[in-house]
Design a protein around this motif. Structure first.
Motif, short mmCIF file in Angstrom:
data_model
loop_
_atom_site.label_atom_id
_atom_site.label_comp_id
_atom_site.label_asym_id
_atom_site.label_seq_id
_atom_site.Cartn_x
_atom_site.Cartn_y
_atom_site.Cartn_z
N THR A 120 0.82 -1.22 0.00
CA THR A 120 0.00 0.00 0.00
C THR A 120 0.85 1.25 0.00
O THR A 120 0.39 2.32 -0.38
CB THR A 120 -0.92 0.05 1.23
OG1 THR A 120 -0.15 0.26 2.42
CG2 THR A 120 -1.74 -1.23 1.36
N THR A 174 -7.46 0.40 7.72
CA THR A 174 -7.95 -0.30 6.53
C THR A 174 -9.42 -0.07 6.25
O THR A 174 -9.90 -0.40 5.16
CB THR A 174 -7.69 -1.81 6.65
OG1 THR A 174 -8.34 -2.29 7.83
CG2 THR A 174 -6.20 -2.10 6.73
N ASP A 175 -10.16 0.49 7.19
CA ASP A 175 -11.58 0.80 6.99
C ASP A 175 -11.69 2.26 6.57
O ASP A 175 -11.40 3.17 7.35
CB ASP A 175 -12.37 0.54 8.27
CG ASP A 175 -13.88 0.67 8.06
OD1 ASP A 175 -14.31 1.65 7.42
OD2 ASP A 175 -14.61 -0.20 8.56
N THR A 197 -8.09 4.14 0.19
CA THR A 197 -8.18 3.02 1.13
C THR A 197 -9.25 2.04 0.67
O THR A 197 -9.04 0.82 0.64
CB THR A 197 -8.50 3.54 2.54
OG1 THR A 197 -7.45 4.39 2.98
CG2 THR A 197 -8.66 2.39 3.52
N ARG A 198 -10.41 2.57 0.31
CA ARG A 198 -11.51 1.73 -0.16
C ARG A 198 -11.09 0.95 -1.42
O ARG A 198 -11.35 -0.25 -1.53
CB ARG A 198 -12.72 2.63 -0.45
CG ARG A 198 -14.02 1.90 -0.66
CD ARG A 198 -15.18 2.89 -0.77
NE ARG A 198 -15.41 3.60 0.48
CZ ARG A 198 -15.13 4.89 0.67
NH1 ARG A 198 -14.59 5.61 -0.30
NH2 ARG A 198 -15.37 5.46 1.84
N MET A 242 -8.30 -1.81 -0.47
CA MET A 242 -8.80 -2.94 0.29
C MET A 242 -9.77 -3.79 -0.53
O MET A 242 -9.81 -5.02 -0.39
CB MET A 242 -9.45 -2.47 1.60
CG MET A 242 -8.45 -1.82 2.57
SD MET A 242 -6.89 -2.72 2.79
CE MET A 242 -7.47 -4.25 3.52
N GLN A 297 -9.14 -7.73 -1.48
CA GLN A 297 -10.17 -8.76 -1.33
C GLN A 297 -10.42 -9.48 -2.65
O GLN A 297 -10.52 -10.71 -2.70
CB GLN A 297 -11.46 -8.13 -0.81
CG GLN A 297 -12.57 -9.14 -0.55
CD GLN A 297 -13.79 -8.50 0.07
OE1 GLN A 297 -13.99 -7.30 -0.02
NE2 GLN A 297 -14.62 -9.31 0.71
N VAL A 356 -0.72 -8.03 2.83
CA VAL A 356 -0.88 -6.59 2.58
C VAL A 356 0.12 -5.88 3.47
O VAL A 356 0.04 -5.95 4.70
CB VAL A 356 -2.31 -6.11 2.89
CG1 VAL A 356 -2.42 -4.60 2.66
CG2 VAL A 356 -3.33 -6.86 2.03
#
Length: 241
Positions: free
Chosen positions: A175, A185-186, A206-207, A210, A214, A221
């Motif tokens: 990242t 991470t959220d 970030t969105r 992540m 996924q 990560v």
């Protein structure tokens, strides 16, 4: 394909129990290419570190990127591609030794630096040197088999992260500074990053990252400056394959 992780120094904040690592990465592809991601603090920081403002930027002998490469049998001339995630001093402090490489930077980041963005003046002697010629990119791009650059603005305009596919480990997402540590991470609840240029864009990146992790079922990560994670990762001369 192999991934080496280099220890290129650390940030030491008053009152913080652990220093924040400054990593760099080397990807060796199956085609024999050496792809370096970021170059760490300038070599001069070993003997002449700057005054803490507010963090101490510390670098030990041997943590200079050229020395880290030498420990695994490489020189700057062996680097085929240099990926510059962004032009902050802990990431772009040593571009000149790699002037023969194909140097990749997002167009948006270069434009911000050339327009006089104040945070990039510390590395201007590197990125604005006549020997440095960037290949400027616009957005996500595949740069080698199994290696992609992912546009991830927010920390700075034109930040880029890296996705690679290792044969045994599986997909790995670097990242860099788009996500500084595992607590961020959220996108909705991550703390405000005081070092981020644009908090809304940082959350969008970030969105994006992540969701990518996924979708690709990333097995690892690696975050930009995560002292808790750092303790458990393999560091050069060890590697992930």
């Amino acid at each position: 394909m192999k991934l080496y992780i280099f220890e290129l120094g650390r940030f030491i904040y008053p009152g913080m129990p652990q220093p924040l690592p400054v990593p760099g990465y080397l990807i060796q592809t199956d085609a024999g290419q050496n792809i370096l991601v970021d170059t760490g603090f300038p070599e001069k920081f070993i003997r002449h570190p700057p005054a803490p403002e507010p963090a101490e930027m510390a670098m030990r002998p041997g943590e200079y990127i050229v020395d880290q490469l030498a420990a695994i049998g490489l020189t700057p001339d062996d680097i085929d591609i240099l990926v510059v995630s962004h032009l902050d001093i802990d990431h772009a402090g040593n571009l000149l030794p790699f002037s023969k490489a194909d140097i990749l930077l997002q167009q948006q980041q270069y434009a911000a630096a050339k327009a006089g963005h104040p945070r990039f003046t510390a590395t201007q002697e590197q990125w604005d040197h006549p020997r440095i010629r960037f290949r400027l990119l616009a957005g996500d791009v595949k740069i080698a088999e199994g290696v992609e650059l992912i546009a991830s603005s927010g920390h700075v305009p034109g930040h880029q992260s890296v996705l690679l596919h290792l044969p045994h480990t599986g997909p790995v997402l670097l990242t860099v500074d788009a996500i500084l540590n595992a607590t961020m991470t959220d996108a909705a609840t991550r703390m405000v990053d005081v070092s981020a240029d644009n908090d809304a864009e940082a959350r969008d990146s970030t969105r994006k990252l992540m969701a990518l992790a996924q979708r690709e079922e990333a097995k690892l990560v690696l975050f930009g400056h995560d002292s808790a994670q750092w303790a458990g990762v393999k560091k050069a001369p060890d590697f992930y394959s």
